[in-house]
Design a protein around this motif. Structure first.
Motif, PDB file in Angstrom:
ATOM      1  N   SER A  75     -23.705  28.170  75.092  1.00 42.66           N
ATOM      2  CA  SER A  75     -22.548  29.036  75.328  1.00 42.66           C
ATOM      3  C   SER A  75     -21.549  28.893  74.184  1.00 42.66           C
ATOM      4  CB  SER A  75     -21.849  28.670  76.640  1.00 42.66           C
ATOM      5  OG  SER A  75     -22.779  28.485  77.664  1.00 42.66           O
ATOM      6  N   ALA A 363     -35.954  23.061 104.356  1.00 44.21           N
ATOM      7  CA  ALA A 363     -35.935  24.479 104.007  1.00 44.21           C
ATOM      8  C   ALA A 363     -34.655  24.691 103.212  1.00 44.21           C
ATOM      9  CB  ALA A 363     -35.948  25.340 105.261  1.00 44.21           C
ATOM     10  N   PRO A 364     -34.770  25.021 101.911  1.00 43.28           N
ATOM     11  CA  PRO A 364     -33.599  24.984 101.023  1.00 43.28           C
ATOM     12  C   PRO A 364     -32.429  25.856 101.490  1.00 43.28           C
ATOM     13  CG  PRO A 364     -35.605  25.337  99.762  1.00 43.28           C
ATOM     14  CD  PRO A 364     -35.986  25.426 101.197  1.00 43.28           C
ATOM     15  N   ARG A 365     -32.755  27.047 102.016  1.00 43.91           N
ATOM     16  CA  ARG A 365     -31.676  27.976 102.339  1.00 43.91           C
ATOM     17  C   ARG A 365     -31.270  27.891 103.809  1.00 43.91           C
ATOM     18  NH1 ARG A 365     -28.555  29.629  98.233  1.00 43.91           N
ATOM     19  NH2 ARG A 365     -29.833  29.768  96.375  1.00 43.91           N
ATOM     20  N   MET A 366     -31.609  26.783 104.443  1.00 46.01           N
ATOM     21  CA  MET A 366     -31.149  26.598 105.813  1.00 46.01           C
ATOM     22  C   MET A 366     -30.141  25.456 105.853  1.00 46.01           C
ATOM     23  SD  MET A 366     -34.405  27.204 108.238  1.00 46.01           S
ATOM     24  CE  MET A 366     -34.540  28.805 108.980  1.00 46.01           C
ATOM     25  N   GLU A 414     -25.830  24.492 103.336  1.00 46.90           N
ATOM     26  CA  GLU A 414     -27.263  24.696 103.103  1.00 46.90           C
ATOM     27  C   GLU A 414     -27.821  23.503 102.341  1.00 46.90           C
ATOM     28  OE1 GLU A 414     -27.877  28.324 101.007  1.00 46.90           O
ATOM     29  OE2 GLU A 414     -27.204  29.559 102.673  1.00 46.90           O
TER      30      GLU A 414
ATOM     31  N   GLU B   6     -26.495  36.002  88.071  1.00 47.58           N
ATOM     32  CA  GLU B   6     -26.360  34.552  88.081  1.00 47.58           C
ATOM     33  C   GLU B   6     -26.558  34.057  89.504  1.00 47.58           C
ATOM     34  OE1 GLU B   6     -23.020  32.625  85.758  1.00 47.58           O
ATOM     35  OE2 GLU B   6     -22.328  32.561  87.830  1.00 47.58           O
ATOM     36  N   LYS B   7     -27.335  32.989  89.646  1.00 46.84           N
ATOM     37  CA  LYS B   7     -27.626  32.481  90.986  1.00 46.84           C
ATOM     38  C   LYS B   7     -26.387  31.852  91.615  1.00 46.84           C
ATOM     39  CE  LYS B   7     -31.419  30.166  93.223  1.00 46.84           C
ATOM     40  NZ  LYS B   7     -32.401  30.983  93.735  1.00 46.84           N
ATOM     41  N   ARG B   8     -26.169  32.154  92.890  1.00 52.07           N
ATOM     42  CA  ARG B   8     -25.070  31.508  93.603  1.00 52.07           C
ATOM     43  C   ARG B   8     -25.525  30.156  94.128  1.00 52.07           C
ATOM     44  NH1 ARG B   8     -21.323  35.504  95.468  1.00 52.07           N
ATOM     45  NH2 ARG B   8     -22.140  37.589  95.128  1.00 52.07           N
ATOM     46  N   ALA B   9     -24.567  29.228  94.283  1.00 54.15           N
ATOM     47  CA  ALA B   9     -24.902  27.912  94.831  1.00 54.15           C
ATOM     48  C   ALA B   9     -25.348  28.058  96.278  1.00 54.15           C
ATOM     49  CB  ALA B   9     -23.703  26.983  94.742  1.00 54.15           C
ATOM     50  N   GLU B  10     -24.678  28.900  97.019  1.00 51.15           N
ATOM     51  CA  GLU B  10     -25.015  29.078  98.419  1.00 51.15           C
ATOM     52  C   GLU B  10     -24.998  30.572  98.710  1.00 51.15           C
ATOM     53  OE1 GLU B  10     -23.469  27.236 102.651  1.00 51.15           O
ATOM     54  OE2 GLU B  10     -23.266  26.082 100.843  1.00 51.15           O
ATOM     55  N   ARG B  11     -25.803  31.011  99.671  1.00 47.35           N
ATOM     56  CA  ARG B  11     -25.857  32.444  99.945  1.00 47.35           C
ATOM     57  C   ARG B  11     -24.499  32.923 100.437  1.00 47.35           C
ATOM     58  NH1 ARG B  11     -29.886  34.352 103.826  1.00 47.35           N
ATOM     59  NH2 ARG B  11     -28.360  35.909 104.383  1.00 47.35           N
ATOM     60  N   ASN B  13     -22.216  34.901 102.693  1.00 45.70           N
ATOM     61  CA  ASN B  13     -22.246  35.573 103.990  1.00 45.70           C
ATOM     62  C   ASN B  13     -21.474  36.883 103.964  1.00 45.70           C
ATOM     63  OD1 ASN B  13     -23.870  33.690 105.304  1.00 45.70           O
ATOM     64  ND2 ASN B  13     -22.134  32.339 105.664  1.00 45.70           N
ATOM     65  N   VAL B 228     -38.001  29.663 110.009  1.00 51.85           N
ATOM     66  CA  VAL B 228     -38.331  28.644 109.016  1.00 51.85           C
ATOM     67  C   VAL B 228     -39.709  28.911 108.406  1.00 51.85           C
ATOM     68  CG1 VAL B 228     -39.368  26.869 110.509  1.00 51.85           C
ATOM     69  CG2 VAL B 228     -38.095  26.174 108.520  1.00 51.85           C
ATOM     70  N   ALA B 231     -38.895  31.429 105.770  1.00 56.64           N
ATOM     71  CA  ALA B 231     -37.990  31.010 104.703  1.00 56.64           C
ATOM     72  C   ALA B 231     -38.600  29.901 103.848  1.00 56.64           C
ATOM     73  CB  ALA B 231     -36.665  30.532 105.302  1.00 56.64           C
ATOM     74  N   ALA B 232     -39.367  28.998 104.434  1.00 61.43           N
ATOM     75  CA  ALA B 232     -39.910  27.872 103.670  1.00 61.43           C
ATOM     76  C   ALA B 232     -41.220  27.432 104.319  1.00 61.43           C
ATOM     77  CB  ALA B 232     -38.913  26.713 103.658  1.00 61.43           C
ATOM     78  N   LEU B 346     -27.865  36.350  97.000  1.00 57.96           N
ATOM     79  CA  LEU B 346     -28.207  35.083  96.349  1.00 57.96           C
ATOM     80  C   LEU B 346     -27.746  35.047  94.892  1.00 57.96           C
ATOM     81  CD1 LEU B 346     -31.771  34.374  97.758  1.00 57.96           C
ATOM     82  CD2 LEU B 346     -29.603  33.416  98.457  1.00 57.96           C
ATOM     83  N   ARG B 348     -24.996  36.806  91.716  1.00 59.35           N
ATOM     84  CA  ARG B 348     -23.799  37.602  91.469  1.00 59.35           C
ATOM     85  C   ARG B 348     -23.844  38.132  90.044  1.00 59.35           C
ATOM     86  NH1 ARG B 348     -20.031  32.495  92.111  1.00 59.35           N
ATOM     87  NH2 ARG B 348     -20.728  31.315  90.337  1.00 59.35           N
ATOM     88  N   LYS B 350     -22.364  38.870  86.424  1.00 62.89           N
ATOM     89  CA  LYS B 350     -21.406  38.238  85.534  1.00 62.89           C
ATOM     90  C   LYS B 350     -21.424  38.998  84.218  1.00 62.89           C
ATOM     91  CE  LYS B 350     -21.647  34.318  83.325  1.00 62.89           C
ATOM     92  NZ  LYS B 350     -21.893  32.922  83.003  1.00 62.89           N
ATOM     93  N   ARG B 356     -17.648  34.422  73.491  1.00 61.24           N
ATOM     94  CA  ARG B 356     -17.613  33.186  74.276  1.00 61.24           C
ATOM     95  C   ARG B 356     -16.564  33.158  75.371  1.00 61.24           C
ATOM     96  NH1 ARG B 356     -17.777  29.714  68.974  1.00 61.24           N
ATOM     97  NH2 ARG B 356     -19.898  30.165  68.357  1.00 61.24           N
ATOM     98  N   ARG B 360     -15.914  36.720  85.059  1.00 63.44           N
ATOM     99  CA  ARG B 360     -16.829  36.874  86.168  1.00 63.44           C
ATOM    100  C   ARG B 360     -16.500  38.123  86.970  1.00 63.44           C
ATOM    101  NH1 ARG B 360     -16.186  33.068  90.553  1.00 63.44           N
ATOM    102  NH2 ARG B 360     -16.056  31.515  88.938  1.00 63.44           N
TER     103      ARG B 360
END
Lengths: 529, 363
Positions: A75, A363-366, A414, B6-11, B13, B228, B231-232, B346, B348, B350, B356, B360
């Motif tokens: 970056s 399960a990662p997203r649970m 999660e 860009e992947k989010r840390a958590e989904r 809601n 489950v 999902a996994a 999942l 976002r 950017k 540089r 966001r």
């Protein structure tokens, strides 16, 4: 600061004065969203130098080498090669400039031969025949024996690594990056690798050596750069440091020592495996052959071995993810369980912690509460008449959080949002809170920070003290030496007879990990005694 | 300047709730352009599609009638999709349910059979739908055959089977050779909720199905198992859940619900068995399931919305001569945007500037 570093620089100053380093990063920064994976890192790498890159998981080592190898774009900051600023468009440009890399995870095609795999990684200007000849010559020159005509799936992990190294050397790199090369090697194989690396250094090449094995680094490396939390902490001469002082720099504090509680007694056998043989479930899988051992309450048995020698298959057979036709092959708490499902085995008092945290252990997203339910639904009062008791699942999360110091942003996040160490503490805690009679753990501290690793090892010792039988599979011999009472070695789907930890020297374990037998020597001992 | 995902840390809601609305918004924008290209006044067309049907009681009832099969089928499909089992053949299960239930109606025609007829029709239709759905499920589990292909192909088998019956053995002798059975007897007909209206008992059954699914997924261990496994899968096996059993179970349940929807449609609004009893309910329900986020309440809302597009499409055809097929175009575009917007849960957006500075975007 500059003077300080130069003073510690182990290579003679005269050699460097007036020259520029072979490779240099200046203020190299890589940002992922809000997260700074690399924060303004300066590193100088000189020719004829083995430079260690030290740090815990998540310290930013991989990010840094990926930037140097052109896999990701920084970056901010810059990379200089022989004094001139470069911007790498990708790994092929890095290779053409003379930067090679050997990854921790190999990129080889199992069904192709050694020569075909090497050919795929090269630019392909020479004929296949010329290339094969050169391959044989390079492998001979550096003492990395390889048969170009063999298919990769027949080769050991050490041999596969040789392919990767030879492939990199065939491009005649000035600078070679090795990512945790000894993680998959026996101690003896590692010694052979060090000879090759010393020779590459003598030829004037530079090596960047990523590791977290401190003794290895002290022995092999001229310089060490330590990263922590994405920042450079120090550049030093590892030979002038102790393993403890290097560890302190990596961790940023003292590590709690693991203590075996007093008064541990072995009781009745709680996990017995009788002549367990199992055909592989997939092509090129490992066949388990005649595995037998007995594990008593209060005892920790360690299973060492190079990855891919049947440890995963053994875990699946013990947990019940794979069933055995003969019930008597796996006996849990005196009950033949080889034919029982994982849920039925849990009801008998067994608990399991697999190697993969995300996607296997959780399960990662649970949410954590749902992941508590994942293994607790059968025997922990979390389900009544088919309905989930949410309060009970949350209580397990809270208890695991409290007992094992799981750090998280909110009460019930999660699983994927936790760091590796904290998630592993949660998984181990989730199982230990069920008061298991038998705990089967695979790679308990793999990729976990030192603090969390200490907590987990202590928890395993405490569980054994409380009377449980604990089986630990690990590639980390130091870890096994620290917690196991006996150590057995897996090789090609067979398990050696366990050695008492006090007698299990690195040399003995190394021989067993490489497939040699100890018997003649022991017989000699017996005669001598 | 560069736009990156860009992947989010958590989904997120929030986005999970908002994304269907964004998708609907984008679809309406696209449709506006499409109407303009067709030479129709976009505002009038949108009014005919989305506002006019809401203004009179007949259309409102008709929306509920159309939403009933959509919601029932979509609930079943959502269970499959959550468990990573891809039932695309609900249309066929719907038709087979309609055929099986009609068999009782046809056989008891003109006899003095009692009140048992309708319940028996419903049970038989559900059983037939379930059995029909088990064909692809068992082929998947036993032989590894792609359930997507087999379930889809069985739609055409069911369609032609129905066609054969109403043109052959079951044709109404007094029906002037039209391919249809005779009108069902009153005991074989789903009762209306309002005398002289369109709303029937099936809508109540659909609501019960929604409630049952909400409890199943939210509160029970079976529902957790379904989630489950999808999902996994490896974690599910570690948890002791059997993915193959679940493929069988979810296919059977979704087949039963589709079959039930089929007989309710035939014994309700249509009143007899004939070809073309479904304007593609089984396929539209796939859109309903995803637009409703595979969530029972979401599916109820999405079902009503898509029913609105059916009614609106008819009104637009009458009022503005917009072809009925535009409704299908609309539904297709909607599914496209729904799936696209799902990635924002999942990920976002950017904006990356080469100088540089990092900004966001919202998303």
């Amino acid at each position: 600061m500059q003077a300080h570093q130069r003073m510690l620089d182990p290579t003679p100053n005269g050699l460097h004065s007036g020259e520029s380093p072979l490779l240099q990063t200046l203020g190299l920064t890589k940002r992922y969203g809000d997260f700074l994976a690399n924060d303004s890192i300066d590193i100088d790498i000189w020719p004829k130098e083995i430079h260690a890159l030290l740090g815990e998981n998540g310290a930013g080592k991989s990010t840094l080498v990926k930037a140097i190898y052109g896999l990701i774009q920084p970056s901010a900051g810059e990379i200089r090669w022989q004094g001139a600023r470069i911007v790498l468009s990708g790994p092929s440009e890095a290779r053409s400039r003379g930067i090679g890399m050997v990854f921790q995870h190999f990129s080889l095609f199992d069904n192709l031969t050694v020569a075909e795999n090497v050919a795929l990684g090269l630019d392909g200007r020479e004929s296949f025949k010329d290339m094969s000849a050169r391959l044989e010559q390079v492998s001979k020159t550096y003492g990395l024996p390889l048969d170009p005509k063999r298919e990769v799936w027949q080769l050991s992990v050490g041999e596969r690594q040789r392919i990767e190294i030879v492939r990199a050397l065939m491009q005649d790199p000035k600078f070679l990056i090795l990512d945790e090369p000894t993680a998959v090697l026996t101690p003896q194989e590692a010694d052979q690798l060090f000879i090759v690396l010393e020779r590459l250094k003598a030829e004037g090449r530079a090596i960047l050596y990523i590791s977290h094995k401190l003794e290895e680094v002290k022995r092999l490396c001229d310089t060490a750069t330590i990263l922590r939390g994405g920042k450079k902490v120090e550049t030093c001469n590892p030979r002038l440091e102790t393993a403890a002082s290097l560890a302190r720099m990596m961790v940023g504090g003292e590590i709690k020592e693991v203590k075996a509680p007093a008064g541990r007694q072995t009781t009745v056998p709680r996990l017995v495996v009788n002549d367990l043989s199992l055909a592989p479930s997939e092509a090129h899988g490992v066949r388990l052959e005649h595995i037998s051992f007995e594990l008593k309450g209060g005892e920790i048995l360690g299973i060492a071995g190079v990855a891919g020698n049947g440890q995963d298959e053994l875990f699946a057979a013990l947990s019940g993810e794979r069933l055995s036709r003969d019930p008597g092959t796996v006996v849990i708490e005196g009950i033949a369980a080889g034919h029982l499902s994982i849920t039925q085995r849990r009801k008998l008092g067994a608990a399991f912690v697999p190697e993969e945290r995300l996607g296997h252990g959780t399960a990662p997203r649970m949410r954590l509460s749902e992941n508590a339910l994942l293994t607790g639904h059968a025997a922990s009062g979390m389900v009544r008449r088919g309905f989930i008791d949410t309060a009970a699942t949350l209580k397990t999360v809270d208890r695991a959080t409290e007992t094992f110091d799981v750090r998280k942003a909110k009460r019930d996040p999660e699983a994927a949002s936790l760091s590796g160490g904290n998630l592993q503490k949660f998984i181990v805690g989730r199982e230990i809170l069920r008061n298991p009679a038998v705990l089967v753990v695979s790679q308990p501290t793999w990729g976990v920070d030192a603090g969390a690793a200490a907590v987990i090892r202590q928890a395993l010792l405490d569980l054994a003290t409380a009377g449980a039988a604990v089986l630990v599979t690990s590639q980390d011999l130091d870890e096994l030496a620290e917690i196991a009472d006996r150590i057995a070695v897996m090789f090609h789907g067979r398990l050696s007879a366990p050695l008492a930890t006090s007698e299990a020297t690195r040399e003995k374990l190394g021989l067993l990990m490489g497939g040699s037998s100890l018997e003649p020597k022991e017989a000699a001992h017996a005669v001598g005694a | 300047m560069q736009l990156v995902l860009e992947k989010r840390a958590e989904r997120s809601n929030t986005i999970a709730l908002v994304s269907p609305l964004i998708a609907i918004g984008l679809t309406i924008v696209t449709m506006t352009i499409l109407f303009a290209i067709l030479g129709k006044n976009p505002l009038l067309a949108l009014h005919a599609y989305f506002v006019a049907p809401l203004t009179d009681s007949y259309s409102l009832q008709e929306i509920a009638v159309k939403a009933t099969p959509l919601v029932m089928i979509a609930i079943g499909l959502s269970l499959c999709y959550l468990a990573n089992a891809w039932n695309i053949g609900a249309e066929g299960q719907f038709l087979i349910g309609a055929v099986a239930g009609s068999w009782i109606a046809v056989k008891t025609q003109g006899t003095d059979a009692g009140a048992w007829v309708l319940p028996a029709m419903l049970v038989l239709a559900a059983a037939a739908g379930a059995l029909y759905a088990l064909i692809p499920a068992i082929c998947k589990v036993k032989f590894g055959a792609s359930e997507i292909l087999t379930s889809l192909m069985l739609v055409y088998v069911a369609d032609l089977f129905l066609d054969y019956l109403v043109r052959g053995p079951w044709r109404d002798p007094h029906g002037f050779n039209f391919p249809t059975t005779a009108e069902f007897d009153p005991v074989a007909t789903v009762p209306l909720l309002i005398e002289g209206g369109r709303l029937h008992l099936g809508s109540i059954i659909a609501l019960l199905v929604v409630a049952a699914a909400a409890i199943l997924l939210g509160r029970t261990i079976k529902g957790f198992e379904i989630r489950v496994v999808g999902a996994a899968p490896r974690a599910a096996r570690f948890g002791g859940f059997n993915a193959n059993q679940l493929i069988i179970l979810t296919f059977a349940v979704s087949g039963a619900l589709a079959g039930l929807a089929g007989i309710i449609e035939v014994a309700g609004p249509v009143g007899h068995l004939q070809p073309g009893i479904s304007p593609g309910y089984g396929f539209t329900a796939i859109i309903v399931a995803f637009l409703g986020r595979l969530n029972p309440l979401g599916i109820l809302i999405a079902g009503l919305f898509l029913a609105l597009t059916f009614i609106g499409g008819e009104q637009a055809q009458i009022a503005m001569k917009i072809p009925l097929d535009v409704t299908k175009v609309f539904q297709g575009i909607l599914l496209f945007y729904v799936l696209a917007c799902d990635s924002l849960i999942l990920y976002r957006f950017k904006l990356v500037f080469p100088n540089r500075q990092v900004a966001r975007g919202t998303g």
